[in-house]
Design an enzyme around this catalytic site. Structure first.
Site, PDB file in Angstrom:
ATOM      1  N   ASP A 107      -2.890   6.165   2.310  1.00  0.00           N
ATOM      2  CA  ASP A 107      -1.686   5.873   1.517  1.00  0.00           C
ATOM      3  C   ASP A 107      -0.434   6.561   2.051  1.00  0.00           C
ATOM      4  OD1 ASP A 107      -3.065   4.332  -0.264  1.00  0.00           O
ATOM      5  OD2 ASP A 107      -3.075   5.808  -1.895  1.00  0.00           O
TER       6      ASP A 107
ATOM      7  N   LYS B 153       3.579   6.287  -6.789  1.00  0.00           N
ATOM      8  CA  LYS B 153       3.441   4.819  -6.750  1.00  0.00           C
ATOM      9  C   LYS B 153       2.408   4.381  -7.776  1.00  0.00           C
ATOM     10  CE  LYS B 153      -0.823   5.032  -4.734  1.00  0.00           C
ATOM     11  NZ  LYS B 153      -2.076   4.625  -5.355  1.00  0.00           N
TER      12      LYS B 153
HETATM   13  O1  C5P Z   1      -7.606   7.702   3.450  1.00  0.00           O
HETATM   14  P1  C5P Z   1      -7.891   8.676   2.379  1.00  0.00           P
HETATM   15  O2  C5P Z   1      -8.128  10.074   2.899  1.00  0.00           O
HETATM   16  O3  C5P Z   1      -6.894   8.666   1.258  1.00  0.00           O
HETATM   17  O4  C5P Z   1      -9.248   8.215   1.726  1.00  0.00           O
HETATM   18  C1  C5P Z   1     -10.007   9.026   0.865  1.00  0.00           C
HETATM   19  C2  C5P Z   1     -11.375   8.427   0.707  1.00  0.00           C
HETATM   20  O5  C5P Z   1     -11.293   7.191  -0.028  1.00  0.00           O
HETATM   21  C3  C5P Z   1     -12.045   8.036   2.000  1.00  0.00           C
HETATM   22  O6  C5P Z   1     -12.739   9.123   2.532  1.00  0.00           O
HETATM   23  C4  C5P Z   1     -12.978   6.937   1.560  1.00  0.00           C
HETATM   24  O7  C5P Z   1     -14.118   7.479   0.925  1.00  0.00           O
HETATM   25  C5  C5P Z   1     -12.177   6.234   0.502  1.00  0.00           C
HETATM   26  N1  C5P Z   1     -11.406   5.085   1.011  1.00  0.00           N
HETATM   27  C6  C5P Z   1     -12.067   3.931   1.387  1.00  0.00           C
HETATM   28  N2  C5P Z   1     -11.357   2.843   1.839  1.00  0.00           N
HETATM   29  C7  C5P Z   1     -10.015   2.890   1.905  1.00  0.00           C
HETATM   30  C8  C5P Z   1      -9.314   4.050   1.521  1.00  0.00           C
HETATM   31  C9  C5P Z   1     -10.048   5.133   1.073  1.00  0.00           C
HETATM   32  O8  C5P Z   1     -13.308   3.856   1.337  1.00  0.00           O
HETATM   33  N3  C5P Z   1      -9.348   1.812   2.322  1.00  0.00           N
END
Ligand code: C5P
Length: 290
Positions: A135, A10
């Site tokens: 995501d 994406k």
């Molecule tokens: O959800 P995901 O594991 O992809 O997120 C990775 C990191 O990105 C999280 O640990 C956080 O530090 C950051 N993040 C965030 N806010 C979001 C998505 C991700 O701070 N909405």
């Protein structure tokens, strides 16, 4: 019989961050567009456990891999004591802001669910997906979508007329960006950290029209502030592309991929040689039709 699935990626047409939450995540609104560049994942039932192989030796294949975690989470949730053998053929660049790993995790849930006769309903797959990463739920469905919350609340959207038949160029510079790093460093850019809600809907309204230039003028990514500050080469990519016919060039997700929208795929392809001449011929570039 093994099952084979395509796992897409994406780009974020807008990634508007609205503020930092109590739980450490960031509240956001984003419009995600699936891109027809795929990894391929093959699933097969085996006696017990999860076995993962991958075409790219840089990717760990143990329990730290998101595909491995998705498969284990599925089996546990479905109370299955059977196992699954998975092979991941990688084409999508990694740590790229293209959601390749998140897509792999979602496709793994869909693939294994089919392998076991649709054992879990959609809402259970969604809960597992959201626990795996912000995501991941987006990739359980196929089209463009608005995502809110930390990115896990997905509202599917019809295709965008303003992008129909346009070309897209994806450029990965050969280095990755850590997503937690990008979010943490947004704190240095308070304006980008505290965006105004509503910009995503305005962009969707424009994308539902037919004027591509008006629509792409509204693309925005809050995370460009910290990432372009650290990697100014990415700003040079954008200037180069926009001087050579790109209607707009921007970073996807937390980077490091730049994407550029062109009138059509031929126009996107026509800049590749000069781009590589300027920035290096080992840079990964792909031209696709939207
Ligand atoms: O959800 P995901 O594991 O992809 O997120 C990775 C990191 O990105 C999280 O640990 C956080 O530090 C950051 N993040 C965030 N806010 C979001 C998505 C991700 O701070 N909405």
């Amino acid at each position: 019989m093994p099952l084979t699935y395509l796992s897409p990626c994406k780009v974020n047409l807008i990634l508007n961050i609205l503020g930092k939450r109590q739980d450490g995540f960031h509240e956001l609104e984003t419009v995600m567009l699936p891109i027809p560049l795929h990894d391929t994942i093959t699933f097969e039932r085996i006696g017990k456990g999860v076995t993962l192989t991958c075409s790219d030796p840089r990717l760990p294949t143990d329990a730290s891999n998101l595909v491995h975690r998705a498969a284990s989470a599925f089996l546990t949730n479905a109370k299955l004591f059977d196992g699954v053998k998975i092979h991941l053929e990688k084409r999508i660049p990694m740590a790229a802001g293209l959601g390749g790993g998140s897509g792999n995790a979602a496709i793994t849930l869909l693939g294994i669910n089919e392998l076991f006769g649709g054992r879990l309903p959609e809402n259970r797959l969604y809960d597992i997906a959201a626990a795996l990463g912000s995501d991941v739920p987006f990739f359980l469905q196929k089209g463009p979508a608005l995502a809110v919350g930390r990115g896990e609340k997905v509202q599917p959207l019809p295709p965008f007329p303003a992008l129909q038949g346009r070309g897209i160029l994806l450029i990965h510079p050969g280095f990755g960006v850590s997503t937690p790093w990008a979010y943490q460093n947004l704190a240095r850019f308070p304006q980008d950290l505290n965006g105004q809600a509503g910009r995503a809907q305005e962009l969707i309204n424009a994308l539902n029209g037919t004027d591509t230039k008006t629509a792409v003028a509204q693309l925005y990514n809050s995370l460009e502030a910290p990432v372009l500050d650290k990697h100014p080469i990415l700003k040079l990519y954008q200037e180069f592309l926009e001087a050579r016919g790109a209607l707009r060039a921007m970073m996807s997700g937390s980077g490091s991929t730049t994407f550029a929208i062109f009138e059509n795929k031929t126009a996107a392809e026509s800049v590749i040689e000069e781009f590589k001449g300027q920035f290096g011929d080992t840079i990964w570039v792909a031209a696709l039709e939207l």
